[in-house]
Motif scaffolding. Structure first.
Motif, PDB file in Angstrom:
ATOM      1  N   GLU A 180       1.051  -1.274  -0.469  1.00 31.14           N
ATOM      2  CA  GLU A 180       0.105   0.080   0.061  1.00 31.14           C
ATOM      3  C   GLU A 180       1.019   1.357   0.321  1.00 31.14           C
ATOM      4  OE1 GLU A 180      -2.763   0.413  -0.351  1.00 31.14           O
ATOM      5  OE2 GLU A 180      -3.968  -2.071  -0.099  1.00 31.14           O
ATOM      6  N   THR A 181       0.620   2.039  -0.746  1.00 24.56           N
ATOM      7  CA  THR A 181       1.469   3.159  -1.173  1.00 24.56           C
ATOM      8  C   THR A 181       1.124   4.641  -1.087  1.00 24.56           C
ATOM      9  OG1 THR A 181       1.107   4.152  -3.375  1.00 24.56           O
ATOM     10  CG2 THR A 181       2.681   2.710  -3.351  1.00 24.56           C
ATOM     11  N   GLY A 182      -0.587   4.546  -0.187  1.00 25.38           N
ATOM     12  CA  GLY A 182      -1.743   5.389   0.406  1.00 25.38           C
ATOM     13  C   GLY A 182      -2.080   6.329  -1.067  1.00 25.38           C
ATOM     14  N   LEU A 183      -2.986   6.976  -0.316  1.00 28.73           N
ATOM     15  CA  LEU A 183      -3.521   7.681  -1.443  1.00 28.73           C
ATOM     16  C   LEU A 183      -4.556   7.347  -2.566  1.00 28.73           C
ATOM     17  CD1 LEU A 183      -0.731  10.646  -1.463  1.00 28.73           C
ATOM     18  CD2 LEU A 183      -2.763  10.645   0.163  1.00 28.73           C
ATOM     19  N   GLY A 184      -4.846   5.955  -2.321  1.00 24.64           N
ATOM     20  CA  GLY A 184      -5.516   5.032  -3.045  1.00 24.64           C
ATOM     21  C   GLY A 184      -4.183   4.587  -4.036  1.00 24.64           C
ATOM     22  N   MET A 185      -3.208   4.483  -4.053  1.00 25.96           N
ATOM     23  CA  MET A 185      -2.507   3.309  -4.702  1.00 25.96           C
ATOM     24  C   MET A 185      -2.061   2.116  -3.977  1.00 25.96           C
ATOM     25  SD  MET A 185      -0.693   6.097  -6.809  1.00 25.96           S
ATOM     26  CE  MET A 185      -1.400   7.885  -7.213  1.00 25.96           C
ATOM     27  N   LYS A 186      -1.632   0.972  -5.435  1.00 27.23           N
ATOM     28  CA  LYS A 186      -1.156  -0.112  -3.943  1.00 27.23           C
ATOM     29  C   LYS A 186       0.126  -0.410  -5.371  1.00 27.23           C
ATOM     30  CE  LYS A 186      -3.831  -3.184  -2.398  1.00 27.23           C
ATOM     31  NZ  LYS A 186      -4.891  -4.155  -2.157  1.00 27.23           N
TER      32      LYS A 186
END
Length: 185
Positions: free
Chosen positions: A96-102
């Motif tokens: 999970e990279t955060g801000l709705g991105m994986k």
């Protein structure tokens, strides 16, 4: 050969630390205490490598030594290190990279390392992402003081390997790529 193993060991250690930290920070961002606890357990469990406490100045000195020694390592051996690094990073996916991105995958094929990132289009507007990333530099992805990233970039540069970030919309399948040529790393 001793230098080769030293560089490989350093890369593996830095990647394990970074991957466990990424999972822990992603879980913290989501506010999921179970995931935070699981990430902490995974990074300190009996089967996981123990993370040594390293003085940042000492680590910088080691990185300078590695950079100097890397010049003496043949490119084909550096390619083996890069391939091993990518394989190690791949084991930590998804992240999970955060801000709705994986980040779902990473691959090293034909002189190119590609990071695959799935964007939740309920959170990320793909057109906006494309506009926002138009003038991004490698420093926007990896902080200059990040020694793991510095070594990875150096490996890519020495092996003439490009780095690509490939974003894919979760619903539309729309793709956007950001490519960095090896010379710019």
């Amino acid at each position: 050969m001793k230098k080769l193993f030293f560089v490989m060991a350093l890369m593996a250690g830095l990647i394990v630390v970074a991957c466990s930290d990424s999972k822990k920070s992603a879980a913290t961002e989501q506010g999921d205490e179970n995931k935070v606890e699981n990430a902490e357990t995974a990074s300190s469990g009996t089967n996981a490598p123990q993370q040594p406490q390293v003085d940042p100045e000492e680590l910088k000195a080691v990185m300078e030594l590695v950079k100097a020694e890397m010049v003496n390592i043949p490119t084909d051996e550096l390619t083996i290190i890069l391939d091993s690094t990518v394989m190690t990073m791949k084991q930590a996916m998804p992240l999970e990279t955060g801000l709705g991105m994986k980040m779902t995958d990473i691959e090293y094929v034909d002189g190119q390392v590609t990071y695959f990132i799935v964007c939740d289009e309920k959170v990320v507007d793909m057109a906006e992402l494309e506009a926002d990333t138009k003038d991004m530099t490698m420093e926007d992805f990896f902080a200059p003081e990040d020694t793991q990233a510095a070594l990875f970039r150096l490996l890519c540069n020495r092996t003439q390997t490009n780095v690509v970030f490939k974003y894919v919309g979760s619903e539309s399948g729309k793709e956007h790529e950001i490519k960095f040529e090896s010379e710019t790393l």
